[in-house]
Write a protein that holds these residues in place. Structure first.
Motif, PDB file in Angstrom:
ATOM      1  N   HIS A   1       0.856  -1.189   0.000  1.00  0.00           N
ATOM      2  CA  HIS A   1       0.000   0.000   0.000  1.00  0.00           C
ATOM      3  C   HIS A   1       0.891   1.238   0.000  1.00  0.00           C
TER       4      HIS A   1
ATOM      5  N   SER B   1     -18.576  -4.494   3.963  1.00  0.00           N
ATOM      6  CA  SER B   1     -18.114  -5.863   3.763  1.00  0.00           C
ATOM      7  C   SER B   1     -16.632  -5.996   4.114  1.00  0.00           C
ATOM      8  N   LEU B   2     -15.832  -5.030   3.676  1.00  0.00           N
ATOM      9  CA  LEU B   2     -14.395  -5.068   3.983  1.00  0.00           C
ATOM     10  C   LEU B   2     -14.171  -4.980   5.480  1.00  0.00           C
TER      11      LEU B   2
ATOM     12  N   PRO C   1     -10.321  11.592  -5.126  1.00  0.00           N
ATOM     13  CA  PRO C   1     -10.308  10.132  -5.004  1.00  0.00           C
ATOM     14  C   PRO C   1     -11.697   9.572  -5.331  1.00  0.00           C
ATOM     15  N   LEU C   2     -11.730   8.385  -5.888  1.00  0.00           N
ATOM     16  CA  LEU C   2     -13.002   7.726  -6.194  1.00  0.00           C
ATOM     17  C   LEU C   2     -13.612   7.203  -4.904  1.00  0.00           C
ATOM     18  N   PRO C   3     -14.924   7.370  -4.726  1.00  0.00           N
ATOM     19  CA  PRO C   3     -15.549   6.825  -3.510  1.00  0.00           C
ATOM     20  C   PRO C   3     -15.611   5.295  -3.559  1.00  0.00           C
ATOM     21  N   ILE C   4     -15.697   4.676  -2.397  1.00  0.00           N
ATOM     22  CA  ILE C   4     -15.977   3.237  -2.294  1.00  0.00           C
ATOM     23  C   ILE C   4     -17.427   3.117  -1.820  1.00  0.00           C
TER      24      ILE C   4
ATOM     25  N   LEU D   1     -13.063  -6.712  -4.553  1.00  0.00           N
ATOM     26  CA  LEU D   1     -13.101  -7.084  -3.137  1.00  0.00           C
ATOM     27  C   LEU D   1     -12.260  -8.326  -2.892  1.00  0.00           C
ATOM     28  N   ILE D   2     -11.707  -8.412  -1.703  1.00  0.00           N
ATOM     29  CA  ILE D   2     -10.977  -9.577  -1.263  1.00  0.00           C
ATOM     30  C   ILE D   2     -11.975 -10.706  -0.976  1.00  0.00           C
TER      31      ILE D   2
ATOM     32  N   PHE E   1     -11.447  -1.985  -9.326  1.00  0.00           N
ATOM     33  CA  PHE E   1     -11.792  -2.139  -7.916  1.00  0.00           C
ATOM     34  C   PHE E   1     -12.277  -3.572  -7.721  1.00  0.00           C
TER      35      PHE E   1
ATOM     36  N   VAL F   1     -11.631   6.229   1.295  1.00  0.00           N
ATOM     37  CA  VAL F   1     -11.455   5.963  -0.133  1.00  0.00           C
ATOM     38  C   VAL F   1     -10.361   4.938  -0.411  1.00  0.00           C
ATOM     39  N   LEU F   2      -9.949   4.217   0.622  1.00  0.00           N
ATOM     40  CA  LEU F   2      -8.934   3.171   0.473  1.00  0.00           C
ATOM     41  C   LEU F   2      -9.457   1.907   1.137  1.00  0.00           C
ATOM     42  N   THR F   3      -9.202   0.775   0.534  1.00  0.00           N
ATOM     43  CA  THR F   3      -9.677  -0.466   1.158  1.00  0.00           C
ATOM     44  C   THR F   3      -9.030  -0.669   2.531  1.00  0.00           C
ATOM     45  N   ALA F   4      -7.784  -0.199   2.694  1.00  0.00           N
ATOM     46  CA  ALA F   4      -7.133  -0.331   4.000  1.00  0.00           C
ATOM     47  C   ALA F   4      -7.835   0.503   5.067  1.00  0.00           C
TER      48      ALA F   4
ATOM     49  N   ALA G   1      -6.101   5.630  -5.682  1.00  0.00           N
ATOM     50  CA  ALA G   1      -7.355   6.105  -5.101  1.00  0.00           C
ATOM     51  C   ALA G   1      -8.135   6.961  -6.100  1.00  0.00           C
ATOM     52  N   ARG G   2      -7.421   7.609  -7.009  1.00  0.00           N
ATOM     53  CA  ARG G   2      -8.099   8.371  -8.068  1.00  0.00           C
ATOM     54  C   ARG G   2      -8.370   7.506  -9.298  1.00  0.00           C
TER      55      ARG G   2
ATOM     56  N   GLN H   1      -7.357  -0.194  -8.124  1.00  0.00           N
ATOM     57  CA  GLN H   1      -8.142   0.998  -7.762  1.00  0.00           C
ATOM     58  C   GLN H   1      -8.573   1.005  -6.291  1.00  0.00           C
ATOM     59  N   ASN H   2      -8.358   2.138  -5.614  1.00  0.00           N
ATOM     60  CA  ASN H   2      -8.704   2.314  -4.191  1.00  0.00           C
ATOM     61  C   ASN H   2      -8.007   1.318  -3.260  1.00  0.00           C
ATOM     62  N   HIS H   3      -6.986   0.630  -3.744  1.00  0.00           N
ATOM     63  CA  HIS H   3      -6.413  -0.435  -2.940  1.00  0.00           C
ATOM     64  C   HIS H   3      -4.902  -0.293  -2.788  1.00  0.00           C
TER      65      HIS H   3
ATOM     66  N   ASP I   1     -19.557  -1.947   0.110  1.00  0.00           N
ATOM     67  CA  ASP I   1     -18.208  -2.509   0.025  1.00  0.00           C
ATOM     68  C   ASP I   1     -17.396  -2.163   1.272  1.00  0.00           C
TER      69      ASP I   1
END
Lengths: 216, 216, 216, 216
Positions: B93, D201-202, D191-194, B129-130, B127, D110-113, B102-103, B154-156, D198
């Motif tokens: 990350h 769930s994460l 940044p793109l929204p999540i 999901l795990i 994007f 906006v980040l999965t983390a 993230a963009r 994306q976003n990850h 999601d």
């Protein structure tokens, strides 16, 4: 011994965060001979030692050493061939300096520390491909007659020169430092200019008076 | 031994500031076997050793090891299953790469060092999901047929591939380095593009000529 | 011994990333005497020791020491001559503080930690050339009657003062820390102001209550 | 021993660059007792040891220890008094988190983390002066019923909570990490929204499945 000096000076590039992986190099002219000492190619900074430094002639041909020399050797060699006053050359992709280089924009002289060390803006050299003398020629054409010991090669990185390898390393460290400060300053407005007469006066004093008498 | 290599390479992620706490991982394919070696889940980088690395099959099932494997194991396994030329995978990350991710924006190829290592922009993957093969499929669909060994999910975060784990770690280090430099460059204007023919030429040379003969 | 303290405190400048190469210095007033102890000029931080510190009188003339004193000695000496309550002075070119200084812009007091330590904005002093008392006078004219122990000298760097050298080093560390945070905050909008009465209250408490009783 | 744990965890704040000088602190609830262990006030991180940690009751009164406790003890104590599920509290002025806090702006998820660790935006708490329960009340009012273990106190800094001190330190490390990444991402666009589903769930998976079974 000059091999040790060149080997050790690479640790200053690491210490000041100017390099990652294997992407930067220091060389020194062997005093009184048409030779240079330079980093081996693709070897990590942890593994450098006086023993694995490479000795080349001023055409970049290996004279001594078991590894291939840095892929930037041709550029270093061109500088030594054409600027006899130069005793050390450094190349980095340091972050902030490269950010200016990617835009092809010179760093304006808006800090007294820049006036001291560079005496002017840090200029931009041409875009040039590796493989012949293009990079070396771009460095020399930009720095000859310029006070700055550093040039930002467009879309590429920094080359610095000095009377010896230590002076070139110092210029590389200071180049990144002022490139960072001026970048940050410009993010929130325009830095105030320093009058040319003041730049001249600061540079003259620093280049002639600063430091220990025996050290310059 | 491959456990030691994988364990040690995690320290490079720490050294170059690509990870905090436990949020990044390296894996390697076991040569000649349908197995991979990967970091245990939720274990700090200080505590990693060859002994606590986890061996999994290419469906991500644990074959050897007392801990659970990294929660990203399914993605690593998918890559090894579908890209037989890949010997190492890295996930981080890292800060600047994630800022682009993230963009959902690719990093444009405006540095010669990027042309060398990536040969193109660093692309963005979907994007995902795990929990199933979505991430792995996103990585492979983006990187297959692309010169870049790195993808920004994306976003990850970042996934990189290489012929071995060391090459994948190098790609992760370089990815963050160029993501940072291009980010900074764009803060104060637009970086100058590099002509496609020049990118092609730089990438060809670097991938085929650079470094020590024995090292590639 | 005061030589050891001054020598050791330079390592705090290194630790907190306030200096590169040889570009920053700490001094202390020798208690009960018209003398100060300061860094030698152009000597790297690795080589500093109690033995090579320089003792000067309050006109900046060397009383003891084999090297030349820091080229900023005149400024330090001026401060000690004219502000008898000052026991320590620090000078740095720390990055974010210099970014504000290059624009000639004060750092607004928008963090409670700034209210604690500085009690106000961090003010800007005049552009001044090295070589006479201009810098020292600029420092004193700006800080006299101001709560802040730090001044941003325009296009130049930071000077901080304290009751002793350790307090001046702390001010230099905190100055860079808040200059960085406020810089970043302003990149994406305007920081919220803190009411003057709250700044006053925070500063009063911190300067009079905080820390260990015996330590202040 | 809990004194050792609290003392050692301060080194993680140093390692991840969350603190300078003495400006951050960790505390832990003593299991089964109405006591907390916290850093002494104004003592540098190098000098911390299990022996000089301070034990206080949940009103912040010193029960054991030769120094004064952290000046933030009242805020820590308030949290332990009113949130019995909390076993650890951390306070920092980490740079990027404070940059958001100075604007009074929450960090968007906006980040999965971030979805993993925080499950939502990182919220902003009120401006509050030190000296009574205002800060503690601001922390608890903001975090109660919120998934995030971190709150940005306006113009001030970060407080994080956890089931134990280690979890609170992890939240402080992750808070700065995502505050930095999202800051950088927003510098060059949005940044793109999540999607909320999601994020849910994460967060659910991470809080219930991730890591070693024995470690949670």
């Amino acid at each position: 011994m000059i091999r040790r000096q060149v080997s050790d000076l690479h640790q200053e590039l690491v210490r000041y965060g100017l390099v990652v992986w294997t992407a930067g190099n220091v060389s020194a002219r062997v005093p009184g001979e048409d030779l240079l000492v330079i980093k081996p190619s693709g070897v990590s900074y942890d593994e450098l030692s006086p023993e694995n430094m490479i000795v080349c002639d001023l055409d970049g041909k290996v004279v001594e050493g078991e590894h291939a020399p840095s892929s930037d050797t041709a550029a270093h060699a061109y500088v030594y061939r054409t600027m006899p006053e130069v005793g050390g050359v450094v190349h980095t992709h340091s972050t902030y300096a490269c950010a200016w280089a990617a835009r092809g924009e010179a760093v304006p002289c808006v800090l007294t520390a820049m006036a001291d060390e560079f005496g002017a803006e840090i200029p931009v050299g041409p875009f040039a491909l590796i493989g012949d003398d293009s990079i070396g020629r771009g460095i020399v054409d930009t720095l000859r007659g310029h006070r700055s010991p550093a040039v930002l090669m467009q879309n590429h990185g920094v080359f610095t020169i000095g009377k010896d390898a230590r002076a070139a390393v110092k210029a590389a460290v200071m180049c990144e430092d002022v490139a960072r400060t001026v970048h940050l300053s410009r993010q929130l407005g325009e830095p105030l200019p320093i009058a040319q007469a003041d730049i001249d006066s600061l540079n003259h004093r620093y280049q002639n008076v600063y430091g220990q008498p025996q050290a310059r």
